[in-house]
Scaffold this active site. Structure first.
Site, short mmCIF file in Angstrom:
data_model
loop_
_atom_site.label_atom_id
_atom_site.label_comp_id
_atom_site.label_asym_id
_atom_site.label_seq_id
_atom_site.Cartn_x
_atom_site.Cartn_y
_atom_site.Cartn_z
N GLU A 1 7.58 -11.67 14.63
CA GLU A 1 7.29 -12.53 15.78
C GLU A 1 7.03 -13.97 15.35
OE1 GLU A 1 3.98 -12.77 19.33
OE2 GLU A 1 4.53 -10.82 18.51
N ARG B 1 0.81 -1.23 0.00
CA ARG B 1 0.00 0.00 0.00
C ARG B 1 0.83 1.27 0.00
NH1 ARG B 1 -2.76 -4.09 2.25
NH2 ARG B 1 -4.94 -4.33 1.66
#
Length: 258
Positions: A181, A145
């Site tokens: 993560e 984006r």
């Protein structure tokens, strides 16, 4: 400071993104990593974007539930002299989709912003007004984006646009692998696209945990260019992505609490 009741603004439009990820192991169900992957986050369904100002602002969604979001600090306002009325229009054009793509995730959807030409123009104008006089020579847009917001900003300020992409571009590239993560990802840009001494602005639609922007900063600095600032339309402040950027400035228009 005025009371919150006097500051409250009622907006009827629904107020929200997924992370573009390639070759990453899907996170186990129920973990925060799954939320990060969509650039959303676990949270209550009654929270949505707020104006990036020094004050708390209330929003009224179409479902009738009042949303009160604590805004970002004064130095991150789009308008230095006070609350810019364009920010309310931008915030109300961003759709928050609760429980998508799974329960507990708040999906930040900018496609509704793009459907509103006036709000989309206001978004670009606010960035252009900030960077027009800062001698930016490169606008680096983060996939995907950042490719929407970056090019019109670059054209307006007279800078070149450089896409920062997932590993899928041809030609000689420079790459930066970064940890998430739930795994790793890689960002690439063409060799020679950014030159030593360039002054770069990094653009994306949203900052969550900050891993993607950190990778973009490292890529640009590796070739001897200066990162002047990072700019995003939306910030999820509770995920503390801003802290991961270190001393690199971050400018945002809309703050969305979780």
């Amino acid at each position: 400071m005025l009371s919150l009741q006097k500051l409250a603004t009622s907006l009827s439009a629904p107020l929200s993104r997924r992370i573009e990820a390639r070759s990453i192991t899907r996170a186990p169900p129920g973990t925060i990593a799954a939320a990060h992957r969509r650039r959303g986050t676990a949270g209550r369904a009654n929270r949505g974007p707020s104006l990036s100002s020094g004050m708390a602002t209330s929003f009224e969604h179409s479902n009738g539930v009042r949303k009160v979001a604590k805004a970002a600090r004064d130095q991150h306002m789009a308008s230095q002299g006070g609350q810019d009325p364009r920010l309310a229009k931008i915030a109300s054009s961003i759709r928050v989709i609760p429980d998508f793509p799974k329960p507990g995730i708040m999906f930040q959807d900018i496609t509704t912003l793009l459907l509103n030409p006036e709000a989309f123009k206001d978004t670009i104008d606010l960035f252009v007004e900030r960077y027009r006089e800062q001698n930016i020579s490169v606008v680096a847009g983060v996939e995907a984006r950042g490719f929407i917001f970056g090019p019109p900003i670059a054209l307006a300020i007279g800078a070149k646009f450089v896409p920062m992409r997932n590993p899928q571009i041809t030609g000689e590239v420079i790459s930066e692998e970064y940890s998430l993560e739930y795994g790793t990802d890689t960002m690439e840009m063409h060799v020679g696209a950014v030159q030593p001494g360039d002054r770069a602005l990094i653009v994306d639609d949203l900052i969550a945990t900050g891993g993607t922007l950190c990778a973009a900063i490292k890529l640009i600095e590796r070739v001897g260019a200066e990162v002047v600032e990072c700019a995003c339309a939306i910030e999820l402040p509770e995920l503390k992505g801003r802290d991961r950027l270190g001393d690199k400035p971050l400018f945002v228009l809309v703050s969305s609490d979780i």
